[in-house]
Design a protein around this motif. Structure first.
Motif, PDB file in Angstrom:
ATOM      1  N   ALA A  24       1.065  -1.227  -0.047  1.00  0.00           N
ATOM      2  CA  ALA A  24      -0.054   0.117  -0.009  1.00  0.00           C
ATOM      3  C   ALA A  24       0.892   1.248   0.004  1.00  0.00           C
ATOM      4  O   ALA A  24       1.960   1.357   0.836  1.00  0.00           O
ATOM      5  CB  ALA A  24      -0.889  -0.052   1.138  1.00  0.00           C
ATOM      6  N   THR A  25       0.488   2.458  -0.761  1.00  0.00           N
ATOM      7  CA  THR A  25       0.922   3.700  -0.769  1.00  0.00           C
ATOM      8  C   THR A  25       0.305   4.514   0.096  1.00  0.00           C
ATOM      9  O   THR A  25      -1.080   4.595  -0.284  1.00  0.00           O
ATOM     10  CB  THR A  25       1.252   4.022  -2.116  1.00  0.00           C
ATOM     11  OG1 THR A  25       2.484   3.261  -2.544  1.00  0.00           O
ATOM     12  CG2 THR A  25       2.365   5.372  -1.808  1.00  0.00           C
ATOM     13  N   ILE A  26       0.662   5.120   1.219  1.00  0.00           N
ATOM     14  CA  ILE A  26       0.006   6.061   1.941  1.00  0.00           C
ATOM     15  C   ILE A  26       0.541   7.517   1.757  1.00  0.00           C
ATOM     16  O   ILE A  26       1.772   7.408   2.139  1.00  0.00           O
ATOM     17  CB  ILE A  26      -0.267   5.451   3.279  1.00  0.00           C
ATOM     18  CG1 ILE A  26      -0.884   4.089   3.388  1.00  0.00           C
ATOM     19  CG2 ILE A  26      -0.917   6.498   4.107  1.00  0.00           C
ATOM     20  CD1 ILE A  26      -0.849   3.432   4.765  1.00  0.00           C
ATOM     21  N   ALA A  27      -0.319   8.266   1.648  1.00  0.00           N
ATOM     22  CA  ALA A  27       0.269   9.816   1.681  1.00  0.00           C
ATOM     23  C   ALA A  27       0.224  10.327   2.981  1.00  0.00           C
ATOM     24  O   ALA A  27      -1.156  10.730   3.363  1.00  0.00           O
ATOM     25  CB  ALA A  27      -0.611  10.647   0.549  1.00  0.00           C
ATOM     26  N   HIS A  28       1.231  10.415   3.712  1.00  0.00           N
ATOM     27  CA  HIS A  28       1.196  11.003   5.038  1.00  0.00           C
ATOM     28  C   HIS A  28       1.536  12.256   5.006  1.00  0.00           C
ATOM     29  O   HIS A  28       2.228  12.929   4.434  1.00  0.00           O
ATOM     30  CB  HIS A  28       2.280  10.053   5.858  1.00  0.00           C
ATOM     31  CG  HIS A  28       2.066  10.445   7.485  1.00  0.00           C
ATOM     32  ND1 HIS A  28       2.479  11.568   8.237  1.00  0.00           N
ATOM     33  CD2 HIS A  28       1.325   9.798   8.239  1.00  0.00           C
ATOM     34  CE1 HIS A  28       2.129  11.524   9.310  1.00  0.00           C
ATOM     35  NE2 HIS A  28       1.622  10.627   9.696  1.00  0.00           N
ATOM     36  N   PRO A  29       0.765  13.367   5.861  1.00  0.00           N
ATOM     37  CA  PRO A  29       0.702  14.609   5.615  1.00  0.00           C
ATOM     38  C   PRO A  29       2.117  15.203   6.405  1.00  0.00           C
ATOM     39  O   PRO A  29       2.599  16.251   6.044  1.00  0.00           O
ATOM     40  CB  PRO A  29      -0.520  14.996   6.605  1.00  0.00           C
ATOM     41  CG  PRO A  29      -0.900  14.240   7.405  1.00  0.00           C
ATOM     42  CD  PRO A  29      -0.480  12.809   6.819  1.00  0.00           C
ATOM     43  N   ARG A  30       2.785  14.512   7.247  1.00  0.00           N
ATOM     44  CA  ARG A  30       4.130  15.055   7.828  1.00  0.00           C
ATOM     45  C   ARG A  30       5.441  14.556   7.248  1.00  0.00           C
ATOM     46  O   ARG A  30       6.283  15.186   7.298  1.00  0.00           O
ATOM     47  CB  ARG A  30       3.842  14.859   9.247  1.00  0.00           C
ATOM     48  CG  ARG A  30       3.177  15.631  10.093  1.00  0.00           C
ATOM     49  CD  ARG A  30       3.158  15.488  11.597  1.00  0.00           C
ATOM     50  NE  ARG A  30       4.305  15.098  12.096  1.00  0.00           N
ATOM     51  CZ  ARG A  30       4.436  14.608  13.421  1.00  0.00           C
ATOM     52  NH1 ARG A  30       3.267  13.926  14.053  1.00  0.00           N
ATOM     53  NH2 ARG A  30       5.815  14.361  13.990  1.00  0.00           N
TER      54      ARG A  30
END
Length: 98
Positions: free
Chosen positions: A48-54
């Motif tokens: 999975a690729t997750i776009a983390h805000p930090r």
């Protein structure tokens, strides 16, 4: 298709899902043919690729486990490959957790 049916589960009568299936069916002969087969398969592992805000994008391995005592629920475990940028990002997040 089999994974989409697996994800839909008992919600196959959901109006949003029905609208999506109708749109895809109109646009793709392959989709119509595969959807009509009624194959069901749940994905138990993958990436999975997750776009983390930090820390930005994280590429994580995932394993999915059914919870027999809670029908319809799953436990999903995400992990990063050792020494990968995602591993470093997770370490950074752990250090700065409130």
């Amino acid at each position: 298709m089999a994974c989409l049916r697996g994800l839909a589960g008992a919600e196959v009568d959901d109006p949003d899902l029905a609208a999506l299936v109708a749109e895809l069916s109109m646009r793709s002969e392959s989709f119509r043919r595969l959807w009509a087969r009624h194959d069901v398969r749940g994905r138990t592992n993958g990436t999975a690729t997750i776009a983390h805000p930090r820390v930005g994008p994280l590429t994580l391995d995932l394993e999915r486990f059914l919870v027999p005592s809670a029908p319809g629920q799953q436990l999903v475990v995400y992990s990063a490959k050792p020494d990968s940028p995602s591993h470093e990002a997770l370490r950074l997040l752990a250090e700065t957790a409130d």
